[in-house]
Design a protein around this motif. Structure first.
Motif, mmCIF file in Angstrom:
data_model
loop_
_atom_site.group_PDB
_atom_site.id
_atom_site.type_symbol
_atom_site.label_atom_id
_atom_site.label_comp_id
_atom_site.label_asym_id
_atom_site.label_seq_id
_atom_site.Cartn_x
_atom_site.Cartn_y
_atom_site.Cartn_z
ATOM 1 N N ALA A 1 0.820 -1.208 0.000
ATOM 2 C CA ALA A 1 0.000 0.000 0.000
ATOM 3 C C ALA A 1 0.854 1.258 0.000
ATOM 4 O O ALA A 1 0.537 2.239 -0.684
ATOM 5 C CB ALA A 1 -0.936 -0.012 1.209
ATOM 6 N N GLU A 2 1.947 1.240 0.743
ATOM 7 C CA GLU A 2 2.846 2.397 0.776
ATOM 8 C C GLU A 2 3.430 2.663 -0.609
ATOM 9 O O GLU A 2 3.499 3.816 -1.056
ATOM 10 C CB GLU A 2 3.971 2.163 1.785
ATOM 11 C CG GLU A 2 3.555 2.293 3.234
ATOM 12 C CD GLU A 2 3.287 3.737 3.626
ATOM 13 O OE1 GLU A 2 3.912 4.652 3.044
ATOM 14 O OE2 GLU A 2 2.461 3.960 4.522
ATOM 15 N N TYR B 1 -5.829 1.925 -7.876
ATOM 16 C CA TYR B 1 -5.794 2.758 -6.668
ATOM 17 C C TYR B 1 -6.662 3.977 -6.918
ATOM 18 O O TYR B 1 -6.384 4.773 -7.815
ATOM 19 C CB TYR B 1 -4.352 3.164 -6.369
ATOM 20 C CG TYR B 1 -4.156 3.865 -5.043
ATOM 21 C CD1 TYR B 1 -4.492 3.239 -3.851
ATOM 22 C CD2 TYR B 1 -3.606 5.143 -4.993
ATOM 23 C CE1 TYR B 1 -4.295 3.868 -2.629
ATOM 24 C CE2 TYR B 1 -3.400 5.784 -3.770
ATOM 25 C CZ TYR B 1 -3.749 5.139 -2.599
ATOM 26 O OH TYR B 1 -3.547 5.757 -1.389
ATOM 27 N N HIS C 1 1.180 6.714 -6.970
ATOM 28 C CA HIS C 1 0.061 7.596 -7.312
ATOM 29 C C HIS C 1 0.415 9.062 -7.064
ATOM 30 O O HIS C 1 0.171 9.922 -7.919
ATOM 31 C CB HIS C 1 -1.168 7.205 -6.493
ATOM 32 C CG HIS C 1 -2.327 8.136 -6.650
ATOM 33 N ND1 HIS C 1 -3.193 8.075 -7.724
ATOM 34 C CD2 HIS C 1 -2.753 9.182 -5.869
ATOM 35 C CE1 HIS C 1 -4.105 9.030 -7.606
ATOM 36 N NE2 HIS C 1 -3.859 9.703 -6.494
ATOM 37 N N LYS D 1 -9.285 6.823 0.171
ATOM 38 C CA LYS D 1 -8.366 6.044 -0.653
ATOM 39 C C LYS D 1 -8.856 4.604 -0.706
ATOM 40 O O LYS D 1 -9.349 4.088 0.307
ATOM 41 C CB LYS D 1 -6.945 6.076 -0.078
ATOM 42 C CG LYS D 1 -6.343 7.471 0.040
ATOM 43 C CD LYS D 1 -4.969 7.417 0.689
ATOM 44 C CE LYS D 1 -4.371 8.808 0.824
ATOM 45 N NZ LYS D 1 -3.022 8.753 1.477
ATOM 46 N N LEU E 1 -7.647 0.756 -2.343
ATOM 47 C CA LEU E 1 -6.710 -0.093 -3.079
ATOM 48 C C LEU E 1 -7.414 -1.393 -3.444
ATOM 49 O O LEU E 1 -7.867 -2.127 -2.562
ATOM 50 C CB LEU E 1 -5.475 -0.381 -2.225
ATOM 51 C CG LEU E 1 -4.387 -1.253 -2.866
ATOM 52 C CD1 LEU E 1 -3.845 -0.608 -4.140
ATOM 53 C CD2 LEU E 1 -3.254 -1.490 -1.875
ATOM 54 N N THR F 1 -8.659 7.464 -5.475
ATOM 55 C CA THR F 1 -8.690 8.492 -4.438
ATOM 56 C C THR F 1 -9.754 9.525 -4.778
ATOM 57 O O THR F 1 -9.949 9.865 -5.945
ATOM 58 C CB THR F 1 -7.325 9.202 -4.286
ATOM 59 O OG1 THR F 1 -7.035 9.926 -5.489
ATOM 60 C CG2 THR F 1 -6.210 8.210 -4.029
ATOM 61 N N ASP G 1 0.600 3.935 -3.081
ATOM 62 C CA ASP G 1 0.241 5.315 -2.768
ATOM 63 C C ASP G 1 1.329 6.273 -3.251
ATOM 64 O O ASP G 1 1.033 7.342 -3.809
ATOM 65 C CB ASP G 1 0.031 5.474 -1.264
ATOM 66 C CG ASP G 1 -0.356 6.900 -0.887
ATOM 67 O OD1 ASP G 1 -1.523 7.274 -1.106
ATOM 68 O OD2 ASP G 1 0.514 7.648 -0.388
ATOM 69 N N ARG G 2 2.584 5.909 -3.055
ATOM 70 C CA ARG G 2 3.687 6.789 -3.484
ATOM 71 C C ARG G 2 3.729 6.910 -5.000
ATOM 72 O O ARG G 2 3.958 7.997 -5.545
ATOM 73 C CB ARG G 2 5.023 6.249 -2.958
ATOM 74 C CG ARG G 2 6.216 7.172 -3.215
ATOM 75 C CD ARG G 2 6.009 8.515 -2.567
ATOM 76 N NE ARG G 2 7.145 9.413 -2.769
ATOM 77 C CZ ARG G 2 7.037 10.733 -2.782
ATOM 78 N NH1 ARG G 2 5.850 11.316 -2.624
ATOM 79 N NH2 ARG G 2 8.102 11.484 -2.951
#
Length: 213
Positions: free
Chosen positions: A103-104, A156, A110, A163, A165, A158, A107-108
């Motif tokens: 997930a980290e 992903y 994105h 958020k 996933l 948002t 997200d990064r």
């Protein structure tokens, strides 16, 4: 303006992912002989995490090297990346360290693609696309969607402060992503420019995906 797209976003990413991974195991952007801590060691043993690491580093490098980057914005990006690495490495504290790390990374990916135009160049060399505008009549706000092709692939989403996933699941046509969240079931079915989206607790919506400028 919506470009002509015969293949879904996922199909485009899948071809690039296959080319990137053909014939050899994935390796991260850092030297595994010098891996420090539980998370870096886990990344070195996991093909999916290694590919996510390499893609994140690729996007970060593109953003950092963009000619349009001011000195101040470059300093901000450097600080953001250092903070993100610390947050990723803190995933050892999570109940599911692998899920947290995945997930980290996504997200990064994105955030880099959304905030830095340089990260949206040279897509033929990577495994990510977006963020696309997912326009759904009846949605609370504009939804942004980034797609990453690993095994499995991920979508992903948002919007506002939310958020979501979604791992890729089997589908007879197009590409389907689904997950069970605390609020209920969620699903995105990418069928090219058209998509079907179900958010937890809400009826299905017919949406249209528009490529980033």
């Amino acid at each position: 303006m919506l470009p002509r797209r015969i293949l879904s976003v996922t199909a485009q990413c899948a071809m690039l992912g296959a080319l990137a991974s053909a014939g050899h195991a994935a390796s991260p952007s850092f030297d595994c002989k010098r891996a420090e801590g539980q998370i870096e060691q886990m990344i070195c043993k996991d093909d999916t995490l290694a590919r996510l690491d390499k893609e994140t580093t690729r996007l970060y490098g593109l953003a950092l090297d963009a000619r349009s980057m001011s000195t101040g914005r470059k300093k901000t990006l450097l600080a953001e990346q250092r903070g993100w690495i610390k947050g990723r490495n803190d995933c050892w504290k999570a109940t599911d360290a692998r899920a947290c790390t995945t997930a980290e990374y996504i997200d990064r990916i994105h955030v880099l693609r959304q905030n830095y135009a340089g990260a949206r160049t040279q897509d033929d060399k990577g495994i990510s696309r977006g963020p696309f505008s997912v326009r759904c009549p009846g949605a609370d706000a504009l939804i942004l969607g980034t797609f990453v092709q690993t095994e499995p692939g991920y979508a992903y989403l948002t919007w506002l402060d939310k958020k979501l996933l979604l791992p890729q699941t089997r589908a007879a046509s197009g590409a389907r992503y689904a997950a069970t969240t605390e609020a209920g079931e969620a699903m995105l079915w990418d069928k090219g420019p058209e998509a079907q989206l179900e958010l937890p607790g809400k009826p299905a919506m017919a949406c249209r995906m528009e490529a980033p400028e």
